[in-house]
Design a protein around this motif. Structure first.
Motif, PDB file in Angstrom:
ATOM      1  N   PRO A  59      48.755  32.274  41.561  1.00 47.30           N
ATOM      2  CA  PRO A  59      48.125  32.857  40.382  1.00 47.30           C
ATOM      3  C   PRO A  59      46.688  33.324  40.594  1.00 47.30           C
ATOM      4  CG  PRO A  59      48.024  30.480  40.251  1.00 47.30           C
ATOM      5  CD  PRO A  59      48.754  30.813  41.530  1.00 47.30           C
ATOM      6  N   THR A  94      47.057  35.595  33.303  1.00 52.50           N
ATOM      7  CA  THR A  94      47.268  35.239  34.696  1.00 52.50           C
ATOM      8  C   THR A  94      48.247  36.215  35.330  1.00 52.50           C
ATOM      9  OG1 THR A  94      46.902  32.908  34.205  1.00 52.50           O
ATOM     10  CG2 THR A  94      48.005  33.407  36.267  1.00 52.50           C
ATOM     11  N   ALA A 149      43.830  34.233  37.676  1.00 54.76           N
ATOM     12  CA  ALA A 149      43.567  34.275  36.241  1.00 54.76           C
ATOM     13  C   ALA A 149      42.349  35.140  35.941  1.00 54.76           C
ATOM     14  CB  ALA A 149      43.345  32.865  35.704  1.00 54.76           C
ATOM     15  N   HIS A 182      50.739  35.937  30.781  1.00 52.97           N
ATOM     16  CA  HIS A 182      50.869  36.115  32.223  1.00 52.97           C
ATOM     17  C   HIS A 182      51.897  37.201  32.514  1.00 52.97           C
ATOM     18  CE1 HIS A 182      54.304  33.432  31.483  1.00 52.97           C
ATOM     19  NE2 HIS A 182      54.835  33.952  32.584  1.00 52.97           N
TER      20      HIS A 182
END
Length: 129
Positions: A39, A47, A41, A7
Motif C-alpha cells: 500500500p 490507499t 496511502a 482504496h
C-alpha cells in the motif's frame, strides 16, 4: 450521504517496484505489505494497493494527484532528478514540458507498469480556461 473513496487496487508487474516508484515521486511512504498488496496511502486517506499480476493482464489506468504548489515543486524536482520522462499532455506529445491548465500546473508520466500518472496543482474545472 457522505461517500469517500477508500482504496483502489493498482495492477503492476512488480508491485514492490511500482509502490516504491510512486511513493518516491509523490513524497509518500510505502506501507507494510498486507496479503498480496503493497500500500501507498495519500494524505486524504485513499490507499493505492499495488498487486502483482502477469504483465499481459495489466490494463493501463490513469491516476491523478492534487498537490499544493510547494509540494508540486518538490515532486517535479524528484521526477527530474530520477530522469523520469514527463509530458505536458496525456498523449505524450509535449515531452519535457508542464501545462498550466485550470490556473495551475500539471504534468504526466508513466509508472513502471505503464499506468498514466498525473500531478496537478488545481482541480479540473476550478478555474476558467
Amino acid at each position: 450521504m457522505s461517500v469517500e473513496l477508500n482504496h483502489t487496487i493498482v495492477h503492476a508487474k512488480d508491485h514492490h517496484e511500482s509502490a516504491r516508484f510512486l511513493a518516491h515521486v509523490l513524497g509518500l511512504e510505502v506501507g507494510p505489505e498486507w496479503g498480496p498488496f503493497v500500500p501507498v496511502a495519500t494524505s486524504n486517506g485513499v490507499t493505492l494497493d499495488f498487486a502483482a499480476i502477469p504483465a499481459e493482464s495489466i490494463v493501463t489506468q490513469h491516476y491523478a494527484f492534487l498537490f499544493p504548489d510547494d509540494e508540486f515543486d518538490a515532486a517535479f524536482e524528484r521526477i527530474r532528478q530520477a530522469g523520469i520522462t514527463y509530458f505536458a499532455d496525456p498523449h505524450g506529445r509535449q515531452p519535457g514540458e508542464i501545462n498550466h491548465h485550470h490556473g495551475g500546473r500539471g504534468l504526466y508520466f508513466l509508472d513502471p507498469a505503464g499506468h498514466g500518472m498525473e500531478i496537478i496543482t488545481r482541480p479540473y474545472g476550478s478555474h476558467p480556461q
